[in-house]
Enzyme design. Structure first.
Site, PDB file in Angstrom:
ATOM      1  N   HIS A   1       0.843  -1.190   0.000  1.00 37.62           N
ATOM      2  CA  HIS A   1       0.000   0.000   0.000  1.00 37.62           C
ATOM      3  C   HIS A   1       0.879   1.240   0.000  1.00 37.62           C
ATOM      4  O   HIS A   1       1.981   1.230   0.537  1.00 37.62           O
ATOM      5  CB  HIS A   1      -1.009   0.006   1.154  1.00 37.62           C
ATOM      6  CG  HIS A   1      -0.430  -0.019   2.528  1.00 37.62           C
ATOM      7  ND1 HIS A   1      -0.058   1.124   3.204  1.00 37.62           N
ATOM      8  CD2 HIS A   1      -0.167  -1.042   3.362  1.00 37.62           C
ATOM      9  CE1 HIS A   1       0.392   0.808   4.398  1.00 37.62           C
ATOM     10  NE2 HIS A   1       0.355  -0.504   4.522  1.00 37.62           N
TER      11      HIS A   1
ATOM     12  N   ASP B   1      -0.215   4.427   0.976  1.00 32.33           N
ATOM     13  CA  ASP B   1      -0.536   5.429   1.988  1.00 32.33           C
ATOM     14  C   ASP B   1       0.182   5.120   3.300  1.00 32.33           C
ATOM     15  O   ASP B   1       0.575   3.982   3.556  1.00 32.33           O
ATOM     16  CB  ASP B   1      -2.046   5.535   2.216  1.00 32.33           C
ATOM     17  CG  ASP B   1      -2.693   4.267   2.754  1.00 32.33           C
ATOM     18  OD1 ASP B   1      -2.291   3.164   2.319  1.00 32.33           O
ATOM     19  OD2 ASP B   1      -3.601   4.370   3.595  1.00 32.33           O
TER      20      ASP B   1
ATOM     21  N   ASP C   1       6.297   0.538   7.172  1.00 29.72           N
ATOM     22  CA  ASP C   1       4.903   0.258   6.830  1.00 29.72           C
ATOM     23  C   ASP C   1       4.412   1.281   5.825  1.00 29.72           C
ATOM     24  O   ASP C   1       3.893   2.310   6.195  1.00 29.72           O
ATOM     25  CB  ASP C   1       4.044   0.267   8.086  1.00 29.72           C
ATOM     26  CG  ASP C   1       2.586  -0.085   7.806  1.00 29.72           C
ATOM     27  OD1 ASP C   1       2.310  -0.737   6.776  1.00 29.72           O
ATOM     28  OD2 ASP C   1       1.722   0.305   8.603  1.00 29.72           O
TER      29      ASP C   1
ATOM     30  N   GLU D   1      -5.069   1.833   2.557  1.00 23.13           N
ATOM     31  CA  GLU D   1      -5.025   0.683   3.458  1.00 23.13           C
ATOM     32  C   GLU D   1      -5.146   1.133   4.906  1.00 23.13           C
ATOM     33  O   GLU D   1      -5.707   0.425   5.729  1.00 23.13           O
ATOM     34  CB  GLU D   1      -3.714  -0.091   3.246  1.00 23.13           C
ATOM     35  CG  GLU D   1      -3.618  -1.393   4.019  1.00 23.13           C
ATOM     36  CD  GLU D   1      -3.058  -1.261   5.425  1.00 23.13           C
ATOM     37  OE1 GLU D   1      -3.173  -2.226   6.205  1.00 23.13           O
ATOM     38  OE2 GLU D   1      -2.511  -0.191   5.779  1.00 23.13           O
ATOM     39  N   GLU D   2      -4.648   2.321   5.223  1.00 26.13           N
ATOM     40  CA  GLU D   2      -4.579   2.778   6.609  1.00 26.13           C
ATOM     41  C   GLU D   2      -5.921   3.226   7.192  1.00 26.13           C
ATOM     42  O   GLU D   2      -6.055   3.310   8.402  1.00 26.13           O
ATOM     43  CB  GLU D   2      -3.568   3.924   6.742  1.00 26.13           C
ATOM     44  CG  GLU D   2      -2.139   3.552   6.403  1.00 26.13           C
ATOM     45  CD  GLU D   2      -1.483   2.600   7.391  1.00 26.13           C
ATOM     46  OE1 GLU D   2      -2.115   2.220   8.396  1.00 26.13           O
ATOM     47  OE2 GLU D   2      -0.329   2.220   7.139  1.00 26.13           O
TER      48      GLU D   2
END
Length: 174
Positions: free
Chosen positions: A68, A70, A103, A137-138
């Site tokens: 991802h 974001d 991440d 995704e976050e």
């Protein structure tokens, strides 16, 4: 370094702006002759899809590499001086600083470079390798939801590699 530059791309979510991250990855791929498709799921928010095709006949369904683009917001004042969340700074010990280094921009770049290395080395693929870099995704998973709703059957992933996970089969789909 490519990771430092990727960390400098502001994709804090909210608000997202993941198209910026997808464009950065697409530019890296384009320099290697690998085309990528950006699929917008909301204004300024896009997923990236890139595919290295194996020659026919293909033995297996595609291997899909998912990340991802974001990252969660960060308070710049809480970060060390000259090592802010959008700095991409490399310190004296060789550590790279920036929101998303772990991440998940680090893995996203690793997956992008996997496509590059496979293409450069002209690896004889027995199946397609697909790079997927999704947004949101976050917060709400809108990027992945859009991908599943609109592209999933065309992608036809046999295996999917992503952050975490423990190899659970049929977790999302039966």
């Amino acid at each position: 370094l490519a990771l430092s530059a990727y960390l400098q791309v502001d994709t804090f979510n909210p608000p997202g702006n993941e198209t910026r991250g997808a464009q950065y990855l697409a530019e890296l791929l384009a320099k290697e002759g690998i085309s990528a498709q950006l699929v917008e799921f909301a204004p300024g928010r896009s997923n990236l899809i890139a595919r290295l095709e194996a020659p026919a006949p293909k033995k297996d369904k595609p291997l899909c590499l998912l990340s991802h683009t974001d990252v969660v917001p960060a308070e710049a004042d809480a970060w060390p001086k000259d090592k802010g969340p959008l700095s991409g700074a490399i310190d004296a010990d060789g550590f790279i600083w920036g929101r998303g280094a772990l991440d998940m921009k680090g893995m996203g770049l690793l997956e992008t470079m996997t496509l590059v290395w496979l293409a450069r080395a002209k690896v004889p693929l027995s199946r397609d390798v697909i790079l997927l870099a999704v947004g949101d995704e976050e917060v709400d998973d809108l990027g992945m939801k859009h991908l599943v709703e609109h592209q999933w059957s065309d992608l036809d992933c046999g295996e999917l590699v992503n952050e975490g996970g423990i190899g659970i089969k049929n977790l999302l789909f039966e």
